[in-house]
Design an enzyme around this catalytic site. Structure first.
Site, PDB file in Angstrom:
ATOM      1  N   SER A  63       7.217 -33.623  57.775  1.00  0.00           N
ATOM      2  CA  SER A  63       7.547 -34.619  56.746  1.00  0.00           C
ATOM      3  C   SER A  63       9.049 -34.554  56.510  1.00  0.00           C
ATOM      4  O   SER A  63       9.674 -33.517  56.774  1.00  0.00           O
ATOM      5  CB  SER A  63       6.819 -34.281  55.442  1.00  0.00           C
TER       6      SER A  63
ATOM      7  N   TYR B 245       3.622 -28.631  48.701  1.00  0.00           N
ATOM      8  CA  TYR B 245       3.714 -29.522  49.873  1.00  0.00           C
ATOM      9  C   TYR B 245       5.047 -29.318  50.601  1.00  0.00           C
ATOM     10  O   TYR B 245       5.089 -29.144  51.824  1.00  0.00           O
ATOM     11  CB  TYR B 245       3.574 -30.977  49.408  1.00  0.00           C
TER      12      TYR B 245
HETATM   13  P1  NAD Z   1      -4.263 -39.226  55.191  1.00  0.00           P
HETATM   14  O1  NAD Z   1      -4.728 -38.690  53.890  1.00  0.00           O
HETATM   15  O2  NAD Z   1      -4.785 -40.532  55.647  1.00  0.00           O
HETATM   16  O3  NAD Z   1      -4.514 -38.184  56.370  1.00  0.00           O
HETATM   17  C1  NAD Z   1      -4.693 -36.807  56.205  1.00  0.00           C
HETATM   18  C2  NAD Z   1      -5.919 -36.424  57.005  1.00  0.00           C
HETATM   19  O4  NAD Z   1      -6.079 -34.993  56.953  1.00  0.00           O
HETATM   20  C3  NAD Z   1      -7.197 -37.038  56.411  1.00  0.00           C
HETATM   21  O5  NAD Z   1      -7.933 -37.652  57.449  1.00  0.00           O
HETATM   22  C4  NAD Z   1      -7.942 -35.839  55.837  1.00  0.00           C
HETATM   23  O6  NAD Z   1      -9.350 -35.988  55.871  1.00  0.00           O
HETATM   24  C5  NAD Z   1      -7.457 -34.744  56.780  1.00  0.00           C
HETATM   25  N1  NAD Z   1      -7.670 -33.417  56.221  1.00  0.00           N
HETATM   26  C6  NAD Z   1      -7.386 -32.984  54.970  1.00  0.00           C
HETATM   27  N2  NAD Z   1      -7.770 -31.703  54.816  1.00  0.00           N
HETATM   28  C7  NAD Z   1      -8.303 -31.321  56.010  1.00  0.00           C
HETATM   29  C8  NAD Z   1      -8.865 -30.104  56.494  1.00  0.00           C
HETATM   30  N3  NAD Z   1      -8.986 -29.027  55.702  1.00  0.00           N
HETATM   31  N4  NAD Z   1      -9.306 -30.075  57.789  1.00  0.00           N
HETATM   32  C9  NAD Z   1      -9.212 -31.165  58.584  1.00  0.00           C
HETATM   33  N5  NAD Z   1      -8.690 -32.331  58.172  1.00  0.00           N
HETATM   34  C10 NAD Z   1      -8.244 -32.400  56.913  1.00  0.00           C
HETATM   35  O7  NAD Z   1      -2.671 -39.269  55.087  1.00  0.00           O
HETATM   36  P2  NAD Z   1      -1.562 -39.411  56.249  1.00  0.00           P
HETATM   37  O8  NAD Z   1      -0.393 -39.986  55.583  1.00  0.00           O
HETATM   38  O9  NAD Z   1      -2.118 -40.066  57.436  1.00  0.00           O
HETATM   39  O10 NAD Z   1      -1.233 -37.879  56.548  1.00  0.00           O
HETATM   40  C11 NAD Z   1      -1.216 -37.345  57.854  1.00  0.00           C
HETATM   41  C12 NAD Z   1      -0.086 -36.322  57.967  1.00  0.00           C
HETATM   42  O11 NAD Z   1       1.163 -36.982  57.827  1.00  0.00           O
HETATM   43  C13 NAD Z   1      -0.121 -35.231  56.887  1.00  0.00           C
HETATM   44  O12 NAD Z   1       0.211 -33.982  57.458  1.00  0.00           O
HETATM   45  C14 NAD Z   1       0.971 -35.676  55.932  1.00  0.00           C
HETATM   46  O13 NAD Z   1       1.531 -34.608  55.226  1.00  0.00           O
HETATM   47  C15 NAD Z   1       1.960 -36.286  56.908  1.00  0.00           C
HETATM   48  N6  NAD Z   1       2.930 -37.184  56.299  1.00  0.00           N
HETATM   49  C16 NAD Z   1       2.556 -38.393  55.778  1.00  0.00           C
HETATM   50  C17 NAD Z   1       3.520 -39.215  55.220  1.00  0.00           C
HETATM   51  C18 NAD Z   1       3.208 -40.574  54.652  1.00  0.00           C
HETATM   52  O14 NAD Z   1       4.120 -41.204  54.093  1.00  0.00           O
HETATM   53  N7  NAD Z   1       1.993 -41.072  54.752  1.00  0.00           N
HETATM   54  C19 NAD Z   1       4.858 -38.805  55.183  1.00  0.00           C
HETATM   55  C20 NAD Z   1       5.189 -37.569  55.703  1.00  0.00           C
HETATM   56  C21 NAD Z   1       4.221 -36.767  56.274  1.00  0.00           C
END
Ligand code: NAD
Length: 270
Positions: free
Chosen positions: A155, A168
């Site tokens: 991130s 986080y």
């Molecule tokens: P999201 O909530 O759609 O995806 C996160 C996924 O992780 C979900 O499918 C959830 O079920 C899964 N998950 C949570 N706990 C889990 C566990 N214990 N075991 C297995 N799976 C688990 O959100 P996203 O934005 O798609 O996030 C994906 C990644 O991207 C994350 O690591 C997040 O920190 C990172 N990220 C997202 C953003 C953003 O702006 N959306 C920005 C920076 C980083």
């Protein structure tokens, strides 16, 4: 989505947390690029199955495997199942992540441990299993010039401090050194380990930050490119990092953030 179905032909990929958001998009793009994919999910079985069905309907190869990435026994069972069904692994995308936000002094140990457990320990556990398999198998030149590729989804908060989200931000800062240290250790074995650091991408994790015009306007003040990112922006970067097109890229973090890490607050106030 237009992608060469030959770019990752014959490769087997595991994407954690792939039943939604960025992980789902990466799984779909890797599959469209010819990889057989494991859709790991935590609790969204139906969503995961729908992605599997879509990929199979497009003549791709996919299976769904349930596992909590923070639990060692579940991660090991997931890898065993993948190896049984697909025979091997070439690409790991460490994507699963969550937030448990709280003002720092009110943050419970449970909120801290849950986020570190999934976002950081989960990446360690999955990378270790993938690394063991990559080392045992080595390079298969007809498949890829690498013995394996690991992509860690980090991130912008691996470098931007984030008040109210210290668990986080600490987990993502940890991913930076986890990724670089593994890359340093495994590079002689032709294993590549890199991160993608997304900025603000429209997904369920940050819905409140973009789902009203006012929220989106506030968010855009932090983004020099003046648009909120889409999951496709991240998935395209992941395909490149997974492919031999990035063969000389190792131990780096690719920021896909519309310039969020350019400190836009300094544009007119330097
Ligand atoms: P999201 O909530 O759609 O995806 C996160 C996924 O992780 C979900 O499918 C959830 O079920 C899964 N998950 C949570 N706990 C889990 C566990 N214990 N075991 C297995 N799976 C688990 O959100 P996203 O934005 O798609 O996030 C994906 C990644 O991207 C994350 O690591 C997040 O920190 C990172 N990220 C997202 C953003 C953003 O702006 N959306 C920005 C920076 C980083």
């Amino acid at each position: 989505m237009s992608y060469s179905p030959y770019l990752l032909k014959g490769q087997k990929a595991l994407i954690t947390g792939a039943s939604s958001g960025i992980g789902e998009a990466i799984a779909r793009y890797l599959a469209a690029s010819g990889a057989a994919v494991v859709i790991n999910y935590h609790s969204e079985a139906e969503e995961a199955q729908k992605i599997v069905d879509d990929i199979r309907n497009a003549k791709g190869e996919a299976i769904a495997i349930q596992a909590d990435v923070s639990k060692e026994n579940e991660v090991q069972a997931m890898f065993s199942q993948m190896l049984k069904e697909f025979g091997t692994i070439d690409i790991l995308v460490n994507n699963a992540g969550l937030q448990k936000d709280s003002p720092f002094v009110e943050m419970s140990l449970n909120q801290w441990n849950t986020v570190i457990g999934v976002n950081l320990t989960g990446q360690f556990l999955c990378a270790r299993e993938a690394g063991r398999k990559f080392l045992r198998r080595g390079v298969q030149p007809h498949i890829s010039s690498a013995a394996g590729k690991i992509i860690c989804i980090s991130s912008v908060h691996e470098v931007i401090p984030w008040a109210g989200h210290v668990n986080y931000a600490a987990s993502k800062g940890g991913i930076n050194m986890l990724m670089r240290s593994i890359a340093q250790e495994l590079a002689p074995h032709k294993i590549r380990v890199n991160s993608i650091a997304p900025g603000a991408i429209k997904t369920p994790i940050n819905k409140s930050a973009w789902d009203t015009p006012q929220a989106e306007a506030n968010l855009l003040t932090l983004i020099p490119s003046k648009r909120v990112g889409d999951v496709d922006d991240i998935a395209k970067a992941a395909v490149w990092l997974a492919s031999d097109d990035s063969d000389y890229v190792n131990g780096t973090t690719l920021f896909v953030d519309g310039g969020m890490t350019l400190y836009p607050g300094f544009t007119a106030n330097g």
